[in-house]
Design a protein around this motif. Structure first.
Motif, PDB file in Angstrom:
ATOM      1  N   LEU A  19      -6.918 -65.340  89.866  1.00 15.86           N
ATOM      2  CA  LEU A  19      -7.867 -64.406  90.435  1.00 15.86           C
ATOM      3  C   LEU A  19      -7.896 -63.304  91.068  1.00 15.86           C
ATOM      4  O   LEU A  19      -8.352 -62.404  91.090  1.00 15.86           O
ATOM      5  CB  LEU A  19      -9.277 -65.399  90.831  1.00 15.86           C
ATOM      6  N   GLY A  20      -6.961 -63.514  91.991  1.00 19.93           N
ATOM      7  CA  GLY A  20      -6.682 -62.451  93.015  1.00 19.93           C
ATOM      8  C   GLY A  20      -6.094 -61.363  92.229  1.00 19.93           C
ATOM      9  O   GLY A  20      -6.301 -60.111  92.562  1.00 19.93           O
ATOM     10  N   LEU A  21      -4.938 -61.408  91.237  1.00 20.30           N
ATOM     11  CA  LEU A  21      -4.634 -60.251  90.352  1.00 20.30           C
ATOM     12  C   LEU A  21      -5.882 -59.447  89.649  1.00 20.30           C
ATOM     13  O   LEU A  21      -5.779 -58.475  89.783  1.00 20.30           O
ATOM     14  CB  LEU A  21      -3.568 -60.922  89.437  1.00 20.30           C
ATOM     15  N   VAL A  22      -6.634 -60.546  88.916  1.00 22.62           N
ATOM     16  CA  VAL A  22      -7.822 -59.992  88.229  1.00 22.62           C
ATOM     17  C   VAL A  22      -8.864 -58.919  89.344  1.00 22.62           C
ATOM     18  O   VAL A  22      -9.110 -58.164  88.817  1.00 22.62           O
ATOM     19  CB  VAL A  22      -8.493 -60.939  87.679  1.00 22.62           C
ATOM     20  N   SER A  23      -8.842 -59.771  90.403  1.00 18.68           N
ATOM     21  CA  SER A  23      -9.788 -59.011  91.402  1.00 18.68           C
ATOM     22  C   SER A  23      -9.165 -57.689  91.864  1.00 18.68           C
ATOM     23  O   SER A  23      -9.837 -56.637  92.169  1.00 18.68           O
ATOM     24  CB  SER A  23     -10.096 -59.814  92.680  1.00 18.68           C
ATOM     25  N   LEU A  24      -7.770 -57.764  91.873  1.00 16.41           N
ATOM     26  CA  LEU A  24      -7.254 -56.361  92.680  1.00 16.41           C
ATOM     27  C   LEU A  24      -7.256 -55.371  91.224  1.00 16.41           C
ATOM     28  O   LEU A  24      -7.490 -54.226  91.391  1.00 16.41           O
ATOM     29  CB  LEU A  24      -5.745 -56.802  92.834  1.00 16.41           C
ATOM     30  N   ILE A  25      -6.850 -55.741  90.079  1.00 16.18           N
ATOM     31  CA  ILE A  25      -6.972 -54.915  88.884  1.00 16.18           C
ATOM     32  C   ILE A  25      -8.426 -54.154  88.773  1.00 16.18           C
ATOM     33  O   ILE A  25      -8.884 -53.026  88.796  1.00 16.18           O
ATOM     34  CB  ILE A  25      -6.560 -55.591  87.537  1.00 16.18           C
ATOM     35  N   ALA A  26      -9.661 -55.142  89.069  1.00 17.34           N
ATOM     36  CA  ALA A  26     -10.722 -54.737  88.910  1.00 17.34           C
ATOM     37  C   ALA A  26     -11.101 -54.006  90.034  1.00 17.34           C
ATOM     38  O   ALA A  26     -11.806 -52.996  89.639  1.00 17.34           O
ATOM     39  CB  ALA A  26     -11.839 -55.958  89.171  1.00 17.34           C
ATOM     40  N   LEU A  27     -10.670 -53.832  91.284  1.00 16.24           N
ATOM     41  CA  LEU A  27     -10.936 -53.109  92.153  1.00 16.24           C
ATOM     42  C   LEU A  27     -10.533 -51.677  92.029  1.00 16.24           C
ATOM     43  O   LEU A  27     -10.910 -50.780  92.435  1.00 16.24           O
ATOM     44  CB  LEU A  27     -10.312 -53.582  93.676  1.00 16.24           C
ATOM     45  N   VAL A  28      -9.045 -51.569  91.706  1.00 17.97           N
ATOM     46  CA  VAL A  28      -8.602 -50.325  91.167  1.00 17.97           C
ATOM     47  C   VAL A  28      -9.586 -49.572  89.917  1.00 17.97           C
ATOM     48  O   VAL A  28      -9.841 -48.480  90.104  1.00 17.97           O
ATOM     49  CB  VAL A  28      -7.154 -50.484  90.770  1.00 17.97           C
ATOM     50  N   THR A  29      -9.959 -50.467  89.053  1.00 13.84           N
ATOM     51  CA  THR A  29     -10.489 -49.994  87.910  1.00 13.84           C
ATOM     52  C   THR A  29     -12.066 -49.272  88.395  1.00 13.84           C
ATOM     53  O   THR A  29     -12.315 -48.543  87.997  1.00 13.84           O
ATOM     54  CB  THR A  29     -10.908 -51.192  86.838  1.00 13.84           C
ATOM     55  N   PHE A  30     -12.591 -50.280  89.274  1.00 17.62           N
ATOM     56  CA  PHE A  30     -13.957 -49.900  89.764  1.00 17.62           C
ATOM     57  C   PHE A  30     -14.012 -48.460  90.394  1.00 17.62           C
ATOM     58  O   PHE A  30     -14.872 -47.662  90.475  1.00 17.62           O
ATOM     59  CB  PHE A  30     -14.750 -50.985  90.482  1.00 17.62           C
ATOM     60  N   LEU A  31     -12.819 -48.574  91.498  1.00 17.92           N
ATOM     61  CA  LEU A  31     -12.790 -47.336  92.120  1.00 17.92           C
ATOM     62  C   LEU A  31     -12.446 -45.969  91.256  1.00 17.92           C
ATOM     63  O   LEU A  31     -13.059 -45.083  91.540  1.00 17.92           O
ATOM     64  CB  LEU A  31     -11.721 -47.411  93.315  1.00 17.92           C
ATOM     65  N   VAL A  32     -11.678 -46.230  90.303  1.00 22.78           N
ATOM     66  CA  VAL A  32     -11.424 -44.952  89.410  1.00 22.78           C
ATOM     67  C   VAL A  32     -12.713 -44.823  88.786  1.00 22.78           C
ATOM     68  O   VAL A  32     -12.799 -43.334  88.463  1.00 22.78           O
ATOM     69  CB  VAL A  32     -10.361 -45.521  88.374  1.00 22.78           C
ATOM     70  N   GLU A  33     -13.596 -45.498  88.383  1.00 19.78           N
ATOM     71  CA  GLU A  33     -14.706 -45.274  87.545  1.00 19.78           C
ATOM     72  C   GLU A  33     -15.710 -44.471  88.600  1.00 19.78           C
ATOM     73  O   GLU A  33     -16.409 -43.737  88.107  1.00 19.78           O
ATOM     74  CB  GLU A  33     -15.274 -46.865  87.251  1.00 19.78           C
ATOM     75  N   TRP A  34     -15.705 -44.939  89.738  1.00 21.85           N
ATOM     76  CA  TRP A  34     -16.478 -44.226  90.823  1.00 21.85           C
ATOM     77  C   TRP A  34     -16.044 -43.003  91.178  1.00 21.85           C
ATOM     78  O   TRP A  34     -16.997 -42.126  91.149  1.00 21.85           O
ATOM     79  CB  TRP A  34     -16.597 -45.031  92.191  1.00 21.85           C
ATOM     80  N   ARG A  35     -14.767 -42.825  91.215  1.00 25.53           N
ATOM     81  CA  ARG A  35     -14.186 -41.458  91.358  1.00 25.53           C
ATOM     82  C   ARG A  35     -14.559 -40.385  90.373  1.00 25.53           C
ATOM     83  O   ARG A  35     -14.518 -39.282  90.539  1.00 25.53           O
ATOM     84  CB  ARG A  35     -12.665 -41.653  91.704  1.00 25.53           C
ATOM     85  N   THR A  36     -14.258 -41.052  89.008  1.00 26.19           N
ATOM     86  CA  THR A  36     -14.495 -40.114  87.979  1.00 26.19           C
ATOM     87  C   THR A  36     -16.066 -40.104  87.649  1.00 26.19           C
ATOM     88  O   THR A  36     -16.138 -39.464  86.473  1.00 26.19           O
ATOM     89  CB  THR A  36     -13.788 -40.697  86.599  1.00 26.19           C
ATOM     90  N   ARG A  37     -16.846 -40.617  88.302  1.00 24.67           N
ATOM     91  CA  ARG A  37     -18.195 -40.706  88.004  1.00 24.67           C
ATOM     92  C   ARG A  37     -18.640 -41.267  86.499  1.00 24.67           C
ATOM     93  O   ARG A  37     -19.523 -40.716  85.719  1.00 24.67           O
ATOM     94  CB  ARG A  37     -18.802 -39.259  88.095  1.00 24.67           C
ATOM     95  N   SER A  38     -17.717 -42.283  86.021  1.00 25.45           N
ATOM     96  CA  SER A  38     -18.074 -42.861  84.847  1.00 25.45           C
ATOM     97  C   SER A  38     -19.035 -43.867  84.854  1.00 25.45           C
ATOM     98  O   SER A  38     -19.715 -44.011  83.783  1.00 25.45           O
ATOM     99  CB  SER A  38     -16.729 -43.356  84.207  1.00 25.45           C
ATOM    100  N   VAL A  39     -19.452 -44.230  85.715  1.00 21.49           N
ATOM    101  CA  VAL A  39     -20.625 -45.046  86.139  1.00 21.49           C
ATOM    102  C   VAL A  39     -21.570 -44.617  87.187  1.00 21.49           C
ATOM    103  O   VAL A  39     -21.092 -43.823  88.152  1.00 21.49           O
ATOM    104  CB  VAL A  39     -20.378 -46.537  86.282  1.00 21.49           C
TER     105      VAL A  39
END
Length: 414
Positions: free
Chosen positions: A169-189
């Motif tokens: 769960l920690g690894l999945v959460s870490l990948i999710a955190l990176v993914t969500f931040l990139v989404e935010w940074r690229t204004r994808s969501v």
């Protein structure tokens, strides 16, 4: 054929593939291995149909990394000396299926589309995990044993969600955190989606109380800062910054090895590290019996066949993996396999890092940081070798080859 060629079909199939890869534990606990294999087989058939429909529009030259093909080929060859041949055959087919699906995703979807797909899947899976942890730990105050949820949320964790263990769960959460931040940074969501997503992933990561995941988070954070500084540095000076960063990373690695006892103590991971250390010693001793070729590829351990049954007996515990991706490869594929695996991951990471440093779009940061998370976690887990970890490794490897393939440059030069 037009249906299989459509962008909507590719998007839906990508979401389903990513969701299946991340939810393998929950699927095997609910529909069994037969159900998971059936789902995986159907996905492969659909991906083949989509490939055939898009065949003429895909540029194949130079896009399938040799390092990936050679490593998978060595895994397949190990069937000839494996003491558990049928297990190796099944494990290679399972590995090839996920590799094929990873190649499909990488070739038919842009990086930003992949990021969005991973983000959408992990928002749902982490949401379900938190909901079940609340149900188990606060509402009914009982474990949900068939999913591996212990119901410890009322005491602040650790939590496991639908992923089986807190480290996973920690690894999945870490990948999710990176993914969500990139989404935010690229204004994808929208921000109204990005901010709760980041907060939820961070909350899941903290509630795992996993020393492995916390250490990985720190290193991914340092890598993020390094990429931020590199991307802002003048292009003519970037090479020197890269060399300086490489030297600094080497020094930190040496210091970490020398001060490992103190670091383990600070992370409060003494008992967990002792369990891993004993397991790793048994694995090393067992691997030394077949040092060059290994015992044969298995991926996930089969607890009823040697040498896995012997290692479990000597440690007094049952293990699904070797809790270290590199030692697991050494045990199963020998020194040759370990060398091929190191070439695969180092080439993928090196190419991804250079693309993230030099490309203007922030989306190129995602493969590099995901690989950092996978590789660091591989020192305490074997997630990179199976299921979602392996799928992401293949996707990042192919995407990196698309951007920095020497064969592609050679073809262009001709």
């Amino acid at each position: 054929m037009h249906f299989f060629e459509s962008a909507r079909f590719a998007s839906a199939l990508t979401l389903t593939i990513v969701g299946t890869a991340f939810a393998t534990h929950a699927l095997t606990r609910t529909v069994g291995w037969a159900g998971l294999i059936g789902i995986l087989s159907a996905l492969v058939v659909l991906a083949v149909a989509s490939f055939l429909a898009r065949w003429e529009s895909i540029e194949w030259h130079g896009l399938l990394p040799i390092s990936l093909l050679v490593f998978v080929g060595w895994c397949a060859l190990s069937v000839f000396w494996s003491d558990y041949q049928w297990t190796t055959v099944a494990s290679v087919l399972y590995q090839v299926a996920f590799a094929f699906l990873g190649v499909y995703i990488a070739l038919v979807r842009d990086t930003i589309q992949i990021v969005r797909s991973v983000g959408d899947v992990l928002r749902v899976l982490l949401g379900v995990s938190l909901a079940l942890e609340v149900l188990s730990g606060l509402l009914i105050d009982l474990p949900i044993r068939f999913l591996g949820i212990l119901g410890d949320l009322d005491s602040g964790g650790p939590i496991q969600g639908i992923f089986g263990t807190r480290n996973q769960l920690g690894l999945v959460s870490l990948i999710a955190l990176v993914t969500f931040l990139v989404e935010w940074r690229t204004r994808s969501v929208l921000r109204i989606v990005a901010i709760p997503s980041v907060a939820g992933a961070a909350l899941c990561l903290l509630l795992t109380r996993s020393p492995v995941s916390i250490a990985s988070l720190v290193i991914v954070g340092v890598a993020t800062l390094a990429l931020y500084l590199l991307r802002r540095a003048p292009a003519e000076h970037r090479r020197y910054w890269q060399l300086g960063l490489l030297g600094a990373a080497f020094v930190v690695a040496v210091v970490t090895v020398l001060a490992r006892t103190r670091i383990v103590s600070l992370l409060n991971a003494g008992s967990e590290f002792e369990v891993r250390y004993e397991l790793w010693m048994r694995m090393t001793d067992t691997a030394a019996l077949n040092p060059l070729e290994g015992w044969g590829w298995a991926g996930l351990w089969r607890r009823n066949v040697p040498p896995f049954v012997g290692i479990d007996f000597s440690t007094g515990r049952s293990h699904a993996t070797g809790l270290n991706g590199f030692l697991d490869v050494y045990l199963q594929l020998g020194l040759v396999g370990l060398l091929l695996f190191l070439v695969l991951v180092l080439l993928a990471f090196g190419r991804s890092w250079l693309l993230a440093s030099n490309k203007r779009s922030a989306v190129y940061v995602w493969p590099a940081l995901v690989l950092v998370g996978l590789l660091v976690t591989s020192l305490g887990e074997s997630s990179i070798l199976v299921d979602a970890g392996w799928l992401l490794l293949v996707v990042c490897t192919v995407k990196a080859a698309q951007g920095m393939s020497w064969r592609l440059r050679y073809a262009a030069g001709r």
